[in-house]
Design a protein around this motif. Structure first.
Motif, PDB file in Angstrom:
ATOM      1  N   UNK A  94       1.212  -6.064   6.612  1.00 39.79           N
ATOM      2  CA  UNK A  94       0.288  -5.364   7.581  1.00 39.79           C
ATOM      3  C   UNK A  94       1.466  -5.010   9.118  1.00 39.79           C
ATOM      4  N   UNK A  95       1.318  -3.672   9.952  1.00 37.27           N
ATOM      5  CA  UNK A  95       2.194  -2.842   9.770  1.00 37.27           C
ATOM      6  C   UNK A  95       3.199  -4.611  11.173  1.00 37.27           C
ATOM      7  N   UNK A  96       1.657  -4.972  11.727  1.00 35.01           N
ATOM      8  CA  UNK A  96       2.010  -5.594  12.953  1.00 35.01           C
ATOM      9  C   UNK A  96       3.123  -6.762  12.816  1.00 35.01           C
ATOM     10  N   UNK A  97       2.795  -7.584  11.562  1.00 28.96           N
ATOM     11  CA  UNK A  97       3.451  -8.593  11.157  1.00 28.96           C
ATOM     12  C   UNK A  97       4.758  -8.171  10.937  1.00 28.96           C
ATOM     13  N   UNK A 112      -5.768  -1.586  16.777  1.00 31.90           N
ATOM     14  CA  UNK A 112      -4.911  -1.618  18.651  1.00 31.90           C
ATOM     15  C   UNK A 112      -5.616  -1.089  18.990  1.00 31.90           C
ATOM     16  N   UNK A 113      -7.187  -0.652  18.818  1.00 33.50           N
ATOM     17  CA  UNK A 113      -7.390   0.242  20.351  1.00 33.50           C
ATOM     18  C   UNK A 113      -9.172   0.437  19.475  1.00 33.50           C
ATOM     19  N   UNK A 117      -6.163  -0.957   8.400  1.00 32.82           N
ATOM     20  CA  UNK A 117      -4.638  -2.022   8.664  1.00 32.82           C
ATOM     21  C   UNK A 117      -5.568  -2.906  10.067  1.00 32.82           C
ATOM     22  N   UNK A 118      -3.820  -3.285  10.914  1.00 32.98           N
ATOM     23  CA  UNK A 118      -3.772  -3.652  12.593  1.00 32.98           C
ATOM     24  C   UNK A 118      -4.609  -2.508  13.210  1.00 32.98           C
ATOM     25  N   UNK A 130       2.536   5.439  19.356  1.00 35.47           N
ATOM     26  CA  UNK A 130       1.907   4.616  18.660  1.00 35.47           C
ATOM     27  C   UNK A 130       1.722   3.715  19.316  1.00 35.47           C
ATOM     28  N   UNK A 131       1.260   3.077  18.960  1.00 35.13           N
ATOM     29  CA  UNK A 131       0.698   1.415  19.853  1.00 35.13           C
ATOM     30  C   UNK A 131       2.204   0.366  19.540  1.00 35.13           C
ATOM     31  N   UNK A 182      -8.133   2.625  16.239  1.00 36.76           N
ATOM     32  CA  UNK A 182      -7.102   3.199  16.254  1.00 36.76           C
ATOM     33  C   UNK A 182      -6.335   1.986  15.201  1.00 36.76           C
ATOM     34  N   UNK A 183      -5.830   2.606  14.743  1.00 40.13           N
ATOM     35  CA  UNK A 183      -4.778   1.278  14.074  1.00 40.13           C
ATOM     36  C   UNK A 183      -3.514   1.733  14.831  1.00 40.13           C
ATOM     37  N   UNK A 184      -2.663   0.927  14.346  1.00 38.76           N
ATOM     38  CA  UNK A 184      -0.628   1.199  14.843  1.00 38.76           C
ATOM     39  C   UNK A 184      -0.285   2.946  14.587  1.00 38.76           C
ATOM     40  N   UNK A 185      -1.167   3.137  13.154  1.00 39.68           N
ATOM     41  CA  UNK A 185      -0.568   4.256  12.146  1.00 39.68           C
ATOM     42  C   UNK A 185      -1.689   5.673  12.775  1.00 39.68           C
ATOM     43  N   UNK A 219       6.768   1.583   5.979  1.00 48.17           N
ATOM     44  CA  UNK A 219       6.964   2.411   6.565  1.00 48.17           C
ATOM     45  C   UNK A 219       6.810   2.600   8.273  1.00 48.17           C
ATOM     46  N   UNK A 220       5.381   2.478   8.094  1.00 45.58           N
ATOM     47  CA  UNK A 220       4.546   2.200   8.887  1.00 45.58           C
ATOM     48  C   UNK A 220       5.646   1.419  10.900  1.00 45.58           C
ATOM     49  N   UNK A 255      -3.685   4.623  22.312  1.00 47.02           N
ATOM     50  CA  UNK A 255      -2.168   4.937  21.165  1.00 47.02           C
ATOM     51  C   UNK A 255      -2.009   6.427  21.859  1.00 47.02           C
ATOM     52  N   UNK A 298       3.975   2.031   2.629  1.00 48.51           N
ATOM     53  CA  UNK A 298       3.623   1.880   4.283  1.00 48.51           C
ATOM     54  C   UNK A 298       3.751   0.906   4.616  1.00 48.51           C
ATOM     55  N   UNK A 299       2.567  -0.426   4.000  1.00 42.80           N
ATOM     56  CA  UNK A 299       2.642  -1.559   4.466  1.00 42.80           C
ATOM     57  C   UNK A 299       2.556  -2.688   3.973  1.00 42.80           C
ATOM     58  N   UNK A 352       1.023  -1.046   0.282  1.00 39.75           N
ATOM     59  CA  UNK A 352      -0.017  -0.325  -0.287  1.00 39.75           C
ATOM     60  C   UNK A 352       1.314   1.332   0.240  1.00 39.75           C
ATOM     61  N   UNK A 370       8.837   3.063  11.712  1.00 36.88           N
ATOM     62  CA  UNK A 370       8.049   4.429  12.520  1.00 36.88           C
ATOM     63  C   UNK A 370       7.858   3.558  13.642  1.00 36.88           C
TER      64      UNK A 370
END
Lengths: 370, 124
Positions: free
Chosen positions: A40-43, B36-37, B33-34, A320-321, B57-60, A226-227, A298, A36-37, A25, A230
């Protein structure tokens, strides 16, 4: 509404076709279209902490500084012991103005016959004009718009890269070398922006995709955007220019006094040295700290920081989280009486108070190869 | 027999016996996306149509969730506090956000049906 000037078209990375094929994406960032991903950002974040991740950071500004006295010339506009940089070593440095405001943070590497510089994309044009204006006759700045930059980061990055280029395996943290990876000439440094061991690899743009595919073919490596970059840098406590650093922030406030170097600090021969001296002697007006909010929401840039009496004592600049800690994390600036680890503070999130404490940085320990 | 409608903010609204359950569409969770909250509204709160009443809220980034209809919030999804990723895994089911009693059921009928919503996201 009056007509706005049309935005210039976004610049594309030399890896744009590969990103599209990988299902990235893309988002606009600093005038570039960047991934940006992917998955997925978490993975991608966990991939970097657990194994190795490949980031395309070709938007970063790259340049060489040629000529006798290049390091001394750079010291006119930057802090850090740049003349003391030995060939094969890289150093983190800052461009500052006369008020000690940070114009950019950057990496300077000595390749023996020249210095190799990597600066932030959003600042590249200003930085290179600023440096060029300070150069004496005989020292020249050569920009490298024809080079891409890849970051291979994670605990298994060295294993993956070492398979392709054994010479990288023994490079210590902040070493830099001109190497050949499967016939591709690169400038590789053992450094990064995630807190993990890893490498940043500058490569001619027309070889970038071949190198990226070679790296992604290694079983340890997948692509990350980039997600994740960060969230990884925030966990590592590393400031981001434009968010945590700007021209109204001094190295002392930012907790980057170490980057000045002893010789430069003693000599006071860099832009803003008088302000730095004053802040070192009398304390800075505010200090960058880590913040650990309670709960799971967050807390992001722009949130006010209050003390227990309700007075505003600072501002969140990044948040962030944290995937590694499974909790929100943030960074910001507070007045010095509130900067000690553990100090209770209140963050005003969408009008609701969130209790928080000052937390030591980094949030996740660095694992550099020393 | 329940009916489902959609908003241009990529929320779905399912009406059962005068109670509307609200969540975000698969298209929306993919774009975010993911997750988280989630910050959910307090039950008992009166909302107007289009009022921001929750935050996801996503991570981003943080995104507002808008009340699709005027009415009163009566229940929120307790599972989201511990497992906000439910919204990613099952946006149209277990990942619902809140339930509300709409004050004007005619407004529900005015929302997009599935075909109209499918056409909307096909345009984007």
């Amino acid at each position: 509404m009056p007509d706005a000037a049309p935005l210039p078209p976004l610049r594309a990375s030399p890896l744009a076709a590969m990103h599209a094929a990988l299902g990235a994406r893309m988002v606009p960032f600093a005038g570039w279209s960047l991934p940006v991903q992917y998955a997925g950002i978490l993975a991608e974040h966990r991939q970097c902490r657990d194994s190795a991740a490949l980031f395309d950071v070709s938007h970063m500004g790259q340049a060489s500084l040629h000529g006798p006295g290049a390091a001394a010339a750079l010291e006119r506009v930057a802090l850090g012991d740049l003349t003391g940089l030995r060939p094969g070593r890289q150093r983190y440095s800052l461009l500052t103005n006369d008020r000690a405001g940070i114009l950019d943070d950057f990496m300077a590497a000595s390749l023996g016959d020249r210095l190799f510089l990597v600066v932030n994309a959003s600042r590249a044009d200003d930085d290179f004009a600023h440096i060029a204006a300070a150069l004496p006759a005989g020292v020249t700045l050569e920009r490298h718009p024809d080079r891409a930059l890849l970051a291979l980061q994670g605990p298994l990055a060295a294993r993956a890269l070492g398979r392709l280029c054994p010479a990288t395996a023994t490079m210590p943290f902040m070493a830099v070398a001109e190497l050949d990876i499967a016939g591709i000439p690169v400038i590789a440094s053992r450094s990064g922006y995630t807190g993990e061991d890893g490498f940043e690899i500058s490569v001619p743009a027309d070889h970038a995709e071949a190198l990226a595919k070679l790296l992604l073919d290694q079983p340890e490596v997948t692509s990350a955007g980039l997600g994740a970059r960060d969230s990884l840098r925030l966990e590592a406590g590393l400031p981001l220019y434009g968010q945590d650093l700007d021209e109204y922030t001094s190295p002392v406030e930012a907790g980057l006094t170490w980057a000045i170097g002893k010789r430069r600090r003693m000599a006071g021969d860099f832009p803003g040295a008088a302000v730095v001296r004053d802040q070192l002697d009398n304390g800075p007006p505010r200090i960058r700290v880590g913040l650990q909010p309670e709960g799971r929401a967050p807390v992001r840039a722009g949130v006010s920081i209050l003390d227990e009496s309700g007075a505003t004592v600072g501002l969140v600049t990044s948040g962030t989280f944290s995937p590694s800690r499974d909790a929100p994390i943030a960074m910001g600036y507070v007045r010095p009486p509130h900067a000690a680890d553990g100090t209770p503070l209140t963050l005003m999130l969408r009008g609701k108070p969130v209790p928080a404490r000052v937390a030591p940085l980094p949030f996740v320990p660095h694992r550099y190869f020393r | 027999m329940s009916q489902t409608r959609y908003t241009s903010d990529h929320e779905w609204v399912r009406l059962d016996d005068g109670v509307a359950t609200v969540g975000i569409t698969d298209h929306a969770q993919t774009a975010l996306g993911d997750i988280v909250f989630v910050d959910l509204p307090d039950p008992g709160r009166d909302v107007t149509a289009g009022e921001d009443c929750a935050v996801v809220e996503s991570v981003k980034a943080a995104s507002d969730i808008f009340a699709p209809l005027a009415g009163k919030i009566v229940e929120t999804n307790p599972a989201l506090a511990d497992d906000p990723a439910l919204i990613n895994r099952d946006p149209a089911g277990e990942g619902w956000f809140f339930r509300m009693v709409p004050s004007d059921l005619a407004a529900f009928d005015a929302l997009m049906d599935e075909a109209a919503y499918a056409a909307l996201i096909a345009e984007a």
